[in-house]
Design a protein around this motif. Structure first.
Motif, short mmCIF file in Angstrom:
data_model
loop_
_atom_site.label_atom_id
_atom_site.label_comp_id
_atom_site.label_asym_id
_atom_site.label_seq_id
_atom_site.Cartn_x
_atom_site.Cartn_y
_atom_site.Cartn_z
N ILE A 83 0.84 -1.21 0.00
CA ILE A 83 0.00 0.00 0.00
C ILE A 83 0.87 1.26 0.00
CG2 ILE A 83 -1.63 1.34 1.37
CD1 ILE A 83 -2.90 -1.34 2.23
N ILE A 84 1.93 1.25 0.82
CA ILE A 84 2.84 2.40 0.85
C ILE A 84 3.52 2.58 -0.51
CG2 ILE A 84 4.96 3.32 1.87
CD1 ILE A 84 4.13 1.93 4.48
N LEU A 85 3.96 1.47 -1.08
CA LEU A 85 4.61 1.53 -2.39
C LEU A 85 3.65 2.00 -3.47
CD1 LEU A 85 6.69 -1.77 -2.22
CD2 LEU A 85 7.56 0.56 -2.02
N ALA B 229 10.45 6.79 1.30
CA ALA B 229 9.59 5.69 1.75
C ALA B 229 9.55 4.58 0.71
CB ALA B 229 8.19 6.21 2.03
N HIS B 230 9.43 4.96 -0.55
CA HIS B 230 9.36 3.97 -1.62
C HIS B 230 10.64 3.12 -1.66
CE1 HIS B 230 7.11 2.77 -5.27
NE2 HIS B 230 8.30 2.39 -5.70
N ASP B 231 11.78 3.77 -1.53
CA ASP B 231 13.05 3.05 -1.62
C ASP B 231 13.26 2.10 -0.45
OD1 ASP B 231 13.50 4.43 -3.94
OD2 ASP B 231 14.95 5.84 -3.08
N PHE B 232 12.95 2.55 0.77
CA PHE B 232 13.25 1.74 1.95
C PHE B 232 12.19 0.67 2.22
CE2 PHE B 232 15.90 5.50 2.82
CZ PHE B 232 17.12 4.87 3.07
N VAL B 233 10.93 1.00 2.01
CA VAL B 233 9.86 0.02 2.27
C VAL B 233 9.89 -1.10 1.25
CG1 VAL B 233 7.34 -0.25 2.37
CG2 VAL B 233 8.41 1.72 3.45
N SER B 234 10.49 -0.85 0.10
CA SER B 234 10.55 -1.89 -0.94
C SER B 234 11.24 -3.16 -0.45
CB SER B 234 11.29 -1.35 -2.17
OG SER B 234 12.63 -1.02 -1.84
N TRP B 235 12.18 -3.03 0.48
CA TRP B 235 12.87 -4.22 0.99
C TRP B 235 11.94 -5.11 1.81
CZ3 TRP B 235 17.22 -5.12 -1.38
CH2 TRP B 235 17.96 -4.04 -1.90
N ILE C 210 -1.64 -3.15 -8.81
CA ILE C 210 -2.52 -2.33 -8.00
C ILE C 210 -3.98 -2.68 -8.28
CG2 ILE C 210 -3.40 0.03 -7.70
CD1 ILE C 210 -0.51 1.00 -7.97
N ALA C 211 -4.33 -2.84 -9.56
CA ALA C 211 -5.69 -3.22 -9.92
C ALA C 211 -6.06 -4.58 -9.35
CB ALA C 211 -5.85 -3.20 -11.44
N VAL C 212 -5.12 -5.55 -9.41
CA VAL C 212 -5.37 -6.89 -8.87
C VAL C 212 -5.59 -6.82 -7.36
CG1 VAL C 212 -4.32 -9.15 -8.46
CG2 VAL C 212 -4.12 -8.07 -10.71
N ILE C 213 -4.78 -6.06 -6.66
CA ILE C 213 -4.89 -5.98 -5.20
C ILE C 213 -6.17 -5.27 -4.78
CG2 ILE C 213 -3.83 -5.03 -3.14
CD1 ILE C 213 -2.49 -7.54 -4.28
#
Length: 338
Positions: free
Chosen positions: A140-142, A175-181, A280-283
């Motif tokens: 969701i954050i990504l 946020a995008h870079d770090f949460v991706s892990w 995103i559409a699938v989720i």
């Protein structure tokens, strides 16, 4: 004396004649073509583009990619990012929301036919639920921060102003870079944990044939399914394969030019953006069916347990296997089946 004077005049006359000749002849020589053009044999910019597909210079910066001056694929990528991508994203997201709204008005919430048996069965253990919610939260954050790259300057910046949008975008990128892990870790754990329950089996064709019973307004069509029905299997593989594509392309962008050149970077961004929009559409559809769309579905990932009658209606084969393993008391299982 006359001879001496004549001797001195003759060289002076010759020198004056030669100077006059040069003055007269110089403009003529200046206007006469030399017969060769020093730039005629030079390689043109178009020839470089045709042969090398790029024009590069020499730079002293550590970032050697800065020497790339021109490459036609850059215009193609800019056209995709600024033109096609917003349309793809807008159609995919608004399209799935519209379809789900129409489905809800047609079908309503899918109810459990039998009353609750007051017998609970463990559907997901603590590790499975932790993995699910970690991956879901990260996604969701990504998704929010990723959509900012596509729609932020078009939709958000006019509302909050350029300064606030700049600050938000900087933190969104972090946020995008770090949460991706966390997302990549979740995808890996999900694959290892649930792959065996999501392999195709002989019941999948029938489930697809009847549409999982979702379109039966009488709520009497419930095809047999194991721990995961065919629809859940499709979402699982969409998440896993899409997540792998996002992870690999994302690593290419997290470490720019470490693994590829500018064309490879652009290809990674094509893949990352397109797969991200589709996922995103699938989720969104997955969130709908797990909350508003189906009664009792949220409890499976909330508390980890479900009522036996709910499980029998949607996952009858799995209930039989659990009963055979002794996970359900025989008497309770029989009562739930009545």
């Amino acid at each position: 004396m006359p001879d001496n004077r004549l001797g001195r005049l003759i060289p002076q006359a010759i020198a004056a004649f030669m100077a006059l000749t040069l003055l007269v002849a110089a403009p003529v020589y200046a206007q006469t073509p030399s017969g060769s053009n020093p730039t005629a044999q030079a390689v043109s910019e178009q020839q470089l583009l045709d042969e090398l597909q790029k024009i590069e210079g020499r730079v002293t910066l550590p970032n050697t990619a800065a020497g790339l001056l021109e490459q036609p694929q850059g215009r193609d990528y800019r056209g995709f990012h600024e033109g096609w991508l917003p349309w793809i994203g807008g159609i995919a997201i608004t399209g799935i929301l519209l379809l789900l709204a129409l489905f809800y008005f047609y079908r309503g919430r899918i109810r459990t036919l039998a009353p609750e048996s007051n017998v609970r069965i463990l559907r997901f253990n603590a590790l499975e639920r932790l993995t699910h919610w970690m991956t879901a939260t990260a996604f969701i954050i990504l998704a929010v921060t990723g959509l900012n790259f596509i729609f932020g300057k078009r939709l958000l910046m006019p509302l909050i102003g350029a300064d606030a949008f700049s600050t938000w975008s900087i933190w969104a990128k972090y946020a995008h870079d770090f949460v991706s892990w966390a997302f990549m870790l979740g995808i890996l754990v999900m694959l290892v944990t649930w792959i065996w329950d999501n392999l195709p089996d002989r019941h999948d064709a029938h489930w697809l044939k009847v549409g999982g019973g979702f379109f039966d307004k009488t709520n009497r069509t419930h095809p047999p399914a194991g721990r995961f029905n065919t629809g859940q299997k499709l979402i699982f593989w969409a998440v896993v394969l899409g997540g792998i594509a996002l992870s690999v392309s994302g690593i290419f962008m997290l470490f720019p030019f470490a693994f590829t050149d500018i064309n490879g970077m652009q290809t990674a961004q094509y893949i990352h953006a397109t797969v991200g929009i589709i996922l995103i559409a699938v989720i969104i559809a997955h969130i709908y069916i797990g909350t508003l769309g189906m009664e009792g579905a949220y409890e499976a990932m909330g508390s980890g347990t479900v009522d036996v009658n709910w499980a029998k209606q949607h996952h009858s084969l799995w209930v039989e296997r659990q009963a055979a393993k002794g996970a359900i008391p025989p008497r309770s299982a029989a009562e739930a089946a009545e």
